[in-house]
Design an enzyme around this catalytic site. Structure first.
Site, short mmCIF file in Angstrom:
data_model
loop_
_atom_site.label_atom_id
_atom_site.label_comp_id
_atom_site.label_asym_id
_atom_site.label_seq_id
_atom_site.Cartn_x
_atom_site.Cartn_y
_atom_site.Cartn_z
N ASP A 124 -65.11 11.62 92.78
CA ASP A 124 -66.07 11.46 92.37
C ASP A 124 -66.68 9.36 91.76
O ASP A 124 -66.12 8.68 92.15
CB ASP A 124 -66.40 11.87 90.09
CG ASP A 124 -65.30 10.80 89.52
OD1 ASP A 124 -64.58 9.63 89.50
OD2 ASP A 124 -65.52 11.01 88.73
N ASN A 135 -65.46 14.28 75.97
CA ASN A 135 -66.72 15.82 76.02
C ASN A 135 -65.37 16.85 76.83
O ASN A 135 -65.86 18.32 77.23
CB ASN A 135 -68.00 15.65 76.17
CG ASN A 135 -68.06 14.90 77.66
OD1 ASN A 135 -66.76 15.19 78.68
ND2 ASN A 135 -68.89 14.99 78.00
N HIS A 184 -64.65 16.55 80.28
CA HIS A 184 -65.03 16.60 81.50
C HIS A 184 -64.07 15.92 82.37
O HIS A 184 -62.90 15.69 81.40
CB HIS A 184 -66.52 15.38 81.42
CG HIS A 184 -65.96 14.22 82.59
ND1 HIS A 184 -66.35 13.52 81.39
CD2 HIS A 184 -64.87 13.80 81.96
CE1 HIS A 184 -66.75 12.58 81.30
NE2 HIS A 184 -65.12 12.27 81.99
N GLU A 231 -69.61 17.81 83.99
CA GLU A 231 -70.02 17.70 83.23
C GLU A 231 -69.65 19.24 81.61
O GLU A 231 -69.33 20.37 82.32
CB GLU A 231 -70.87 16.90 82.14
CG GLU A 231 -70.89 15.81 82.85
CD GLU A 231 -70.26 15.16 81.87
OE1 GLU A 231 -69.40 15.27 81.07
OE2 GLU A 231 -70.52 13.51 82.21
#
Ligand code: PGA
Length: 242
Positions: free
Chosen positions: A68, A137, A139, A144
């Protein structure tokens, strides 16, 4: 199938991960790797550079994809993952890979940038090894919570949690990017082998949820349960809630 490897210390996560990368580089004629950035893999890169300098491994025949990249940063910005990779890996070794694909952080057409990344993935062939981290979280790369499992490379709107985790490095939330380009979950899941690196107590709750709850889109990392060849490399703190 999930294989869980527990190691005593963070340093062991790095050296074990470097061993996995070394194995792929040695075994494959044209190895195709997906590599992460962030705090967790720093030890892996330190260990990889040492191995390259000792002449044990080389990247010159490898095709490397970074998972990414932030958007809306100048390519020379020190916060880009391009800069991270240059500082952490490429500047330390003499022979660079046959190809290195990382999204541009300021493309004129982000959608076209995503399509180019997908094309490069197809041209390179199957990923032999994808090394990933997990966000607090859940991801995976910048996929996400809520990202469809069929996703290919796309522009991700970064969650507040993700931006808060990065804010210190950017000198505040306001300066932290709101979007990124990420390899999609479908592309990640197409890898022959996935290595998940997890370190520190801050990741213990989400690691337990990702592994113990039924796979669901709210925790992208839970999708790893559906892959046939995943190794989770965790230190004791990260594994403390399993
Ligand atoms: P970290 O990031 O290694 O910096 O904790 C992992 C991630 O957010 O994917």
């Amino acid at each position: 199938m999930l294989e869980l490897s527990l190691v005593e210390r963070y340093e062991d996560v790095g050296s074990e991960a470097a061993q996995e990368v070394a194995t792929v580089l040695a075994d494959r004629k044209h190895p195709v790797l997906a590599l992460p950035t962030g705090g967790t893999p720093r030890g892996m890169y330190t260990s990889i550079v040492k191995r390259v300098l000792r002449g044990e491994i080389r990247f010159s025949h490898a095709h490397v994809f970074n998972l990414d990249e932030y958007l809306d940063l100048a390519p020379t910005d020190s916060h880009t993952f391009r800069s991270y990779m240059n500082a952490t890996l490429w500047s330390g070794i003499a022979h660079h890979p046959a190809s290195w694909v990382i999204p541009d952080s300021s493309p004129s057409d982000p959608m076209a940038e995503c399509r180019a990344y997908d094309r490069a993935l197809v041209e390179a062939g199957t990923l032999d090894l994808a090394v990933v981290g997990i966000g607090e979280n859940g991801h995976l790369a910048f996929n996400e919570p809520g990202t469809p499992w069929t996703s290919t490379t796309h522009v991700s709107c970064l969650s507040l949690e993700t931006r808060r985790a990065a804010a210190l490095a950017f000198g505040g939330l306001i300066q932290t990017p709101t979007r990124a380009i990420t390899m999609g979950l479908a592309s990640l899941l197409a890898a022959r082998r996935i290595l998940l690196l997890v370190a520190g107590r801050g990741k213990s709750a989400i690691l337990a949820r990702a592994l113990l709850e039924p796979p669901h889109a709210a925790i992208p990392a839970s999708i790893l349960q559906t892959h046939p060849n995943v190794r989770i490399l965790a230190d004791m703190e990260a594994a403390s809630e399993l």
